[in-house]
Design a protein around this motif. Structure first.
Motif, short mmCIF file in Angstrom:
data_model
loop_
_atom_site.label_atom_id
_atom_site.label_comp_id
_atom_site.label_asym_id
_atom_site.label_seq_id
_atom_site.Cartn_x
_atom_site.Cartn_y
_atom_site.Cartn_z
N GLN A 18 0.66 -1.27 -0.01
CA GLN A 18 0.05 0.09 0.01
C GLN A 18 0.96 1.33 -0.13
OE1 GLN A 18 -0.56 -2.38 2.14
NE2 GLN A 18 -2.23 -3.41 1.10
N GLN A 57 2.33 1.52 -3.44
CA GLN A 57 1.12 2.05 -4.34
C GLN A 57 0.85 3.65 -4.31
OE1 GLN A 57 -1.72 -0.69 -3.14
NE2 GLN A 57 -1.19 -2.21 -4.80
N ARG A 102 3.79 5.23 -5.95
CA ARG A 102 3.77 5.42 -7.30
C ARG A 102 2.68 6.32 -7.95
NH1 ARG A 102 -0.25 3.99 -10.32
NH2 ARG A 102 0.21 3.40 -12.51
N LYS A 103 1.50 6.76 -7.07
CA LYS A 103 0.42 7.41 -7.62
C LYS A 103 0.98 8.90 -7.51
CE LYS A 103 -4.07 9.06 -6.64
NZ LYS A 103 -3.87 10.43 -7.56
N VAL A 115 4.90 -0.55 -9.56
CA VAL A 115 5.42 -1.26 -8.21
C VAL A 115 5.48 -2.53 -8.49
CG1 VAL A 115 4.75 -1.87 -5.93
CG2 VAL A 115 3.60 0.15 -6.97
N ASP A 147 0.43 -5.26 -8.71
CA ASP A 147 -0.87 -4.33 -8.93
C ASP A 147 -0.64 -3.10 -8.56
OD1 ASP A 147 -3.44 -3.64 -9.71
OD2 ASP A 147 -4.48 -4.33 -7.76
N PRO A 148 -0.68 -2.23 -9.63
CA PRO A 148 -0.41 -0.84 -9.23
C PRO A 148 -1.57 0.07 -8.40
CG PRO A 148 -1.54 -1.05 -11.56
CD PRO A 148 -1.17 -2.44 -10.88
N TYR A 149 -2.71 -0.61 -8.19
CA TYR A 149 -3.56 0.13 -7.34
C TYR A 149 -3.85 -0.62 -6.11
CZ TYR A 149 -4.37 2.38 -11.79
OH TYR A 149 -4.24 2.98 -13.15
#
Length: 199
Positions: free
Chosen positions: A165, A168, A171-172, A184, A197-199
């Motif tokens: 988390q 992520q 990354r955002k 990620v 998973d990017p989200y």
């Protein structure tokens, strides 16, 4: 089915050998720094003990000489001035030792963090890959960046996070400032495990 040229295979083996040599050198440097840290800690403790003994000895001598020369106030004033000077010197030395101790603690924390990153699963945000490894984006001494060879690319990642988390969220933030291709990935022992998973 793709075909790998023998020269390409030899290049890959050379790259693997180079990476192993670099890893061995880094491990040797860490061992050397750990030995230096231990040696510095022992020296610091010995010096602190000697300083403490010197302080106690100085106070004992001062008390003894003050008792002998009770009738001579001028001599007593000289001893007091001498003791104040030596106490200032001892205070300065103790302050220097405290500063050295803080610096050694920072070095120790750096190596503990580096050791943690090598043994535990961490998450990082990959921002760029290059075919050539002659691009220097950051010092290898920095623990906030990762440089990983994922055949045939050299990947650069930012941040080291314990949880997916956190990575992520970072990354955002990177995507918002213009790193549209950032993703990620999870790493363990300096090797990429998988793209997360990017989200």
């Amino acid at each position: 089915m793709p075909f790998i040229e023998e020269s390409d295979l030899l290049e890959l083996h050379k790259d693997i050998d180079k990476a192993q040599i670099i890893n061995e050198r880094l491990l040797d440097q860490i061992k050397f720094k750990n030995k230096e840290l231990k040696r510095s800690k022992i020296q610091r403790n010995v010096l602190a003990g000697i300083t403490g003994l010197f302080l106690i000895g100085t106070l004992a001598i001062t008390a003894f000489t003050a008792g002998l020369s009770q009738n001579n106030f001028e001599a007593q004033d000289q001893y007091v001035l001498s003791d104040i000077d030596s106490l200032d010197a001892i205070k300065n030395r103790l302050d220097n030792l405290k500063q050295q101790n803080e610096e050694l603690s920072l070095v120790k924390e750096f190596y503990l963090a580096k050791n943690f990153l090598e043994k535990e699963k961490v998450y990082s945000v990959q921002v760029k890959s290059f075919v050539d490894n002659n691009v220097t984006l950051a010092s290898e001494a920095l623990t906030n960046t990762m440089f990983v060879k994922t055949n045939p690319f050299y990947s650069y990642s930012l941040g080291n996070f314990e949880t997916l988390q956190e990575a992520q969220k970072f990354r955002k933030q990177l995507v918002d400032i213009g790193f549209k291709d950032a993703f990620v990935a999870s790493y363990k022992e300096g090797k990429r495990i998988k793209i997360e998973d990017p989200y």
